[in-house]
Design a protein around this motif. Structure first.
Motif, PDB file in Angstrom:
ATOM      1  N   PRO A  91     -11.640  23.473  -5.066  1.00  0.00           N
ATOM      2  CA  PRO A  91     -11.448  23.043  -3.664  1.00  0.00           C
ATOM      3  C   PRO A  91     -12.171  22.486  -2.475  1.00  0.00           C
ATOM      4  O   PRO A  91     -13.738  23.500  -2.884  1.00  0.00           O
ATOM      5  N   VAL A  92     -12.687  22.218  -1.676  1.00  0.00           N
ATOM      6  CA  VAL A  92     -14.023  22.503  -0.799  1.00  0.00           C
ATOM      7  C   VAL A  92     -13.619  23.602  -0.189  1.00  0.00           C
ATOM      8  O   VAL A  92     -13.211  24.295   0.732  1.00  0.00           O
ATOM      9  N   ALA A  93     -14.925  23.629  -0.089  1.00  0.00           N
ATOM     10  CA  ALA A  93     -14.881  25.848   0.545  1.00  0.00           C
ATOM     11  C   ALA A  93     -16.624  25.528   2.382  1.00  0.00           C
ATOM     12  O   ALA A  93     -17.012  26.479   2.129  1.00  0.00           O
ATOM     13  N   ASP A  94     -16.367  24.439   2.662  1.00  0.00           N
ATOM     14  CA  ASP A  94     -16.866  24.037   3.991  1.00  0.00           C
ATOM     15  C   ASP A  94     -16.542  23.676   5.224  1.00  0.00           C
ATOM     16  O   ASP A  94     -15.627  22.005   4.480  1.00  0.00           O
ATOM     17  N   ASP A  95     -15.771  24.282   6.081  1.00  0.00           N
ATOM     18  CA  ASP A  95     -15.485  23.067   7.079  1.00  0.00           C
ATOM     19  C   ASP A  95     -16.108  22.158   7.928  1.00  0.00           C
ATOM     20  O   ASP A  95     -15.871  21.685   8.863  1.00  0.00           O
ATOM     21  N   ALA A  96     -17.520  21.765   7.892  1.00  0.00           N
ATOM     22  CA  ALA A  96     -18.187  21.349   8.208  1.00  0.00           C
ATOM     23  C   ALA A  96     -17.349  20.232   7.891  1.00  0.00           C
ATOM     24  O   ALA A  96     -17.065  18.868   8.905  1.00  0.00           O
ATOM     25  N   LEU A  97     -17.945  19.463   6.756  1.00  0.00           N
ATOM     26  CA  LEU A  97     -17.284  17.796   6.687  1.00  0.00           C
ATOM     27  C   LEU A  97     -16.045  18.013   5.553  1.00  0.00           C
ATOM     28  O   LEU A  97     -16.218  18.331   4.848  1.00  0.00           O
ATOM     29  N   PRO A  98     -15.060  16.744   5.557  1.00  0.00           N
ATOM     30  CA  PRO A  98     -14.052  16.827   4.823  1.00  0.00           C
ATOM     31  C   PRO A  98     -14.344  15.967   3.809  1.00  0.00           C
ATOM     32  O   PRO A  98     -15.494  15.489   3.683  1.00  0.00           O
ATOM     33  N   ARG A  99     -14.116  16.059   2.049  1.00  0.00           N
ATOM     34  CA  ARG A  99     -14.423  15.339   1.094  1.00  0.00           C
ATOM     35  C   ARG A  99     -13.167  13.559   1.929  1.00  0.00           C
ATOM     36  O   ARG A  99     -11.988  14.342   1.835  1.00  0.00           O
ATOM     37  N   MET A 100     -13.734  12.187   1.237  1.00  0.00           N
ATOM     38  CA  MET A 100     -12.760  11.441   1.625  1.00  0.00           C
ATOM     39  C   MET A 100     -12.991  10.510   0.774  1.00  0.00           C
ATOM     40  O   MET A 100     -14.415   9.973   0.525  1.00  0.00           O
ATOM     41  N   THR A 101     -11.662   9.457   0.485  1.00  0.00           N
ATOM     42  CA  THR A 101     -12.317   8.758  -0.763  1.00  0.00           C
ATOM     43  C   THR A 101     -10.915   7.991  -0.372  1.00  0.00           C
ATOM     44  O   THR A 101      -9.972   8.278  -0.106  1.00  0.00           O
ATOM     45  N   ALA A 102     -11.156   6.667  -1.016  1.00  0.00           N
ATOM     46  CA  ALA A 102     -10.222   5.030  -0.924  1.00  0.00           C
ATOM     47  C   ALA A 102     -10.545   5.463  -2.754  1.00  0.00           C
ATOM     48  O   ALA A 102     -11.073   4.850  -3.274  1.00  0.00           O
ATOM     49  N   ILE A 103      -9.000   4.802  -3.432  1.00  0.00           N
ATOM     50  CA  ILE A 103      -8.416   5.278  -4.416  1.00  0.00           C
ATOM     51  C   ILE A 103      -7.752   3.795  -4.758  1.00  0.00           C
ATOM     52  O   ILE A 103      -6.639   3.488  -3.466  1.00  0.00           O
ATOM     53  N   LEU A 104      -8.461   2.670  -5.650  1.00  0.00           N
ATOM     54  CA  LEU A 104      -7.597   2.065  -5.727  1.00  0.00           C
ATOM     55  C   LEU A 104      -7.328   1.447  -7.412  1.00  0.00           C
ATOM     56  O   LEU A 104      -7.768   2.243  -8.349  1.00  0.00           O
ATOM     57  N   ASN A 105      -6.089   1.460  -7.337  1.00  0.00           N
ATOM     58  CA  ASN A 105      -5.407   2.482  -8.434  1.00  0.00           C
ATOM     59  C   ASN A 105      -5.016   0.433  -8.979  1.00  0.00           C
ATOM     60  O   ASN A 105      -4.156  -0.595  -8.760  1.00  0.00           O
ATOM     61  N   PHE A 106      -5.036   0.725 -10.919  1.00  0.00           N
ATOM     62  CA  PHE A 106      -5.039  -0.838 -11.164  1.00  0.00           C
ATOM     63  C   PHE A 106      -3.980  -0.235 -12.585  1.00  0.00           C
ATOM     64  O   PHE A 106      -3.675   0.850 -13.416  1.00  0.00           O
ATOM     65  N   ALA A 107      -2.889  -1.512 -12.624  1.00  0.00           N
ATOM     66  CA  ALA A 107      -2.340  -1.182 -13.959  1.00  0.00           C
ATOM     67  C   ALA A 107      -2.353  -2.253 -14.231  1.00  0.00           C
ATOM     68  O   ALA A 107      -2.377  -3.995 -13.562  1.00  0.00           O
ATOM     69  N   SER A 108      -1.871  -2.576 -16.105  1.00  0.00           N
ATOM     70  CA  SER A 108      -1.833  -3.901 -16.447  1.00  0.00           C
ATOM     71  C   SER A 108      -0.768  -4.753 -16.093  1.00  0.00           C
ATOM     72  O   SER A 108      -0.551  -7.058 -16.161  1.00  0.00           O
ATOM     73  N   GLU A 109       0.394  -4.281 -15.524  1.00  0.00           N
ATOM     74  CA  GLU A 109       1.979  -5.263 -15.970  1.00  0.00           C
ATOM     75  C   GLU A 109       1.997  -4.704 -14.419  1.00  0.00           C
ATOM     76  O   GLU A 109       1.958  -3.797 -13.416  1.00  0.00           O
ATOM     77  N   PRO A 110       3.026  -6.239 -13.601  1.00  0.00           N
ATOM     78  CA  PRO A 110       3.549  -5.597 -12.735  1.00  0.00           C
ATOM     79  C   PRO A 110       4.902  -4.444 -12.397  1.00  0.00           C
ATOM     80  O   PRO A 110       5.344  -4.693 -13.100  1.00  0.00           O
ATOM     81  N   GLY A 111       4.207  -3.315 -11.599  1.00  0.00           N
ATOM     82  CA  GLY A 111       4.847  -2.394 -10.980  1.00  0.00           C
ATOM     83  C   GLY A 111       4.253  -0.855 -11.901  1.00  0.00           C
ATOM     84  O   GLY A 111       5.138   0.110 -12.238  1.00  0.00           O
ATOM     85  N   GLY A 112       3.499  -1.246 -13.021  1.00  0.00           N
ATOM     86  CA  GLY A 112       3.079  -0.580 -14.031  1.00  0.00           C
ATOM     87  C   GLY A 112       2.312   0.935 -13.109  1.00  0.00           C
ATOM     88  O   GLY A 112       1.717   0.415 -11.983  1.00  0.00           O
ATOM     89  N   GLY A 113       2.578   2.251 -13.494  1.00  0.00           N
ATOM     90  CA  GLY A 113       1.943   3.008 -13.050  1.00  0.00           C
ATOM     91  C   GLY A 113       2.396   3.485 -12.096  1.00  0.00           C
ATOM     92  O   GLY A 113       1.618   4.264 -11.132  1.00  0.00           O
ATOM     93  N   ILE A 114       3.406   2.907 -11.096  1.00  0.00           N
ATOM     94  CA  ILE A 114       4.321   3.469  -9.905  1.00  0.00           C
ATOM     95  C   ILE A 114       4.481   4.908 -10.218  1.00  0.00           C
ATOM     96  O   ILE A 114       4.865   5.386 -11.262  1.00  0.00           O
ATOM     97  N   ILE A 115       3.947   5.614  -9.507  1.00  0.00           N
ATOM     98  CA  ILE A 115       4.240   7.009  -9.124  1.00  0.00           C
ATOM     99  C   ILE A 115       5.551   7.623  -8.741  1.00  0.00           C
ATOM    100  O   ILE A 115       6.456   7.086  -7.645  1.00  0.00           O
ATOM    101  N   GLU A 116       6.536   8.313  -9.065  1.00  0.00           N
ATOM    102  CA  GLU A 116       7.357   9.085  -8.890  1.00  0.00           C
ATOM    103  C   GLU A 116       7.742  10.206  -7.601  1.00  0.00           C
ATOM    104  O   GLU A 116       6.818  10.260  -7.489  1.00  0.00           O
ATOM    105  N   GLU A 117       9.193   9.409  -7.388  1.00  0.00           N
ATOM    106  CA  GLU A 117       9.050  10.593  -6.131  1.00  0.00           C
ATOM    107  C   GLU A 117       8.876  11.779  -5.869  1.00  0.00           C
ATOM    108  O   GLU A 117       8.466  12.244  -5.207  1.00  0.00           O
ATOM    109  N   TYR A 118       9.001  12.379  -7.200  1.00  0.00           N
ATOM    110  CA  TYR A 118       8.837  14.246  -7.023  1.00  0.00           C
ATOM    111  C   TYR A 118       6.791  13.861  -6.852  1.00  0.00           C
ATOM    112  O   TYR A 118       6.796  15.071  -6.228  1.00  0.00           O
ATOM    113  N   THR A 119       6.380  13.101  -7.942  1.00  0.00           N
ATOM    114  CA  THR A 119       5.081  13.795  -7.117  1.00  0.00           C
ATOM    115  C   THR A 119       4.286  13.302  -6.660  1.00  0.00           C
ATOM    116  O   THR A 119       3.410  13.295  -5.692  1.00  0.00           O
TER     117      THR A 119
END
Ligand code: AKG
Ligand code: FE2
Length: 131
Positions: A91-119
């Motif tokens: 958890p971030v413990a300081d309200d001055a600056l948020p943590r920000m990340t850009a995440i690129l996810n990779f899968a070896s097959e088309p359609g692989g690693g898709i996250i389900e609705e609940y998640t």
């Protein structure tokens, strides 16, 4: 690449322990919080329930949990196999600056690693699918 998302962790925000279902991700650190908001991981925890249980305990042995390098500054990046190693953002413990990340996810097959609705809803609070 199968998915890209931007994460913003403001005061009190974090991400609990989890394994990803993508093969690996490229995590570009855009902004770091001065306190909290640290990326931590347990190497090679996939399929190892003893490691998973230990990480969920409040006291873990020294050296059990690893962190992103201290010197990782905004503009720096991690290549990480999030399927193999359980990870979290504390958890971030300081309200001055948020943590920000850009995440690129990779899968070896088309359609692989898709996250389900609940998640999707749990992680992002919403989903493009109706219902
Ligand atoms: O934002 C981060 O640094 C990590 C996020 C993460 O674990 C994920 O998106 O699966
Ligand atoms: Fe993750």
């Amino acid at each position: 690449m199968n998915r890209v998302h931007l994460n913003r962790f403001a005061l009190g925000d974090g991400l609990g322990w989890h394994h990803d279902n993508s093969e690996f991700f490229f995590n570009l650190l855009l902004q770091q919080s001065p306190s909290g908001g640290k990326f931590e991981f347990v190497p090679n925890s996939e399929g190892d329930m003893a490691k998973v249980r230990t990480a969920l305990q409040s006291v873990v042995p020294d050296g059990f949990v690893h962190s992103e390098p201290e010197e990782l500054a905004p503009g720096g990046a991690l290549l990480f196999c999030g399927r193999r190693s359980m990870h979290r953002v504390t958890p971030v413990a300081d309200d001055a600056l948020p943590r920000m990340t850009a995440i690129l996810n990779f899968a070896s097959e088309p359609g692989g690693g898709i996250i389900e609705e609940y998640t999707r809803r749990k992680f992002f609070g919403r989903s493009l699918q109706q219902g």
